[in-house]
Design an enzyme around this catalytic site. Structure first.
Site, PDB file in Angstrom:
ATOM      1  N   LEU A   1       0.877  -1.167   0.000  1.00 18.68           N
ATOM      2  CA  LEU A   1       0.000   0.000   0.000  1.00 18.68           C
ATOM      3  C   LEU A   1       0.913   1.215   0.000  1.00 18.68           C
ATOM      4  O   LEU A   1       1.969   1.204   0.637  1.00 18.68           O
ATOM      5  CB  LEU A   1      -0.896   0.038   1.249  1.00 18.68           C
ATOM      6  N   ASP A   2       0.531   2.265  -0.696  1.00 19.10           N
ATOM      7  CA  ASP A   2       1.318   3.484  -0.709  1.00 19.10           C
ATOM      8  C   ASP A   2       1.489   4.007   0.710  1.00 19.10           C
ATOM      9  O   ASP A   2       0.652   3.767   1.589  1.00 19.10           O
ATOM     10  CB  ASP A   2       0.649   4.558  -1.562  1.00 19.10           C
TER      11      ASP A   2
END
Length: 181
Positions: free
Chosen positions: A79-80
């Protein structure tokens, strides 16, 4: 990482973040093969050029090194940094390979909620743009929006969306769009 004194629910705050911490609520599920954690925004999933230890795995290990052994945790997806959400972290490389295969074969559906400044013209739809690696930057990808592009390395990508709620205060604003990838 700093420790806040709270016996019931100790929190481990990460340096260089605004209020990002790991606590008892971070772990959502655990079995013999994997954890499901709720990654807070502000923590990178994997090491970057500027920092190799400000990652979710190092943060979990700093929080509880007995449960989250840094040498026995493996990522299967990312996930960013600025994105919060559920992540699967596996406990061995055999399970890592199985989950990577499931993600590659699209047997696991990823769903995202997003807050948007503007409502899309269609309240439901599909975005189809191939994704290609940006060779000028490490770990960066971009959508190939030019239909005449000759980028041979681009991979197909499909995102379906549904506007869940529109902001009443703005004709063009939207409070949330659900993305299915």
């Amino acid at each position: 990482v700093s420790k806040e004194k709270n016996i019931e629910n100790p929190q481990y705050h990460l340096k260089n973040t605004i209020g990002t911490f790991i606590d008892n609520n971070t772990l959502i599920f655990e079995n013999d093969d994997f954890f499901i954690i709720n990654k807070p925004a502000g923590i990178a999933s994997q090491a970057t050029l500027s920092s190799s230890k400000d990652t979710i795995l190092h943060s979990l290990s700093s929080y509880d090194s007995n449960k989250f052994n840094i040498d026995k945790m493996f990522l299967v997806h990312r996930l960013d940094k600025d994105t919060s959400g559920l992540m699967i972290i596996v406990k061995n490389q055999t399970v890592q390979k199985k989950f990577e295969d499931l993600f590659r074969d699209k047997k696991i559906q990823k769903t995202y909620d997003a807050l948007c400044f503007y409502t899309p013209k269609k309240l439901e739809g599909e975005i189809n743009f191939p994704i290609a690696k940006d060779n000028s930057r490490k770990n960066c990808y971009f959508a190939v929006t030019n239909p005449n592009s000759n980028n041979k390395d681009a991979k197909s990508s499909e995102t379906n969306y549904v506007v869940k709620k529109k902001n009443k205060n703005s004709k063009r604003g939207s409070k949330g769009v659900k993305f299915y990838h």
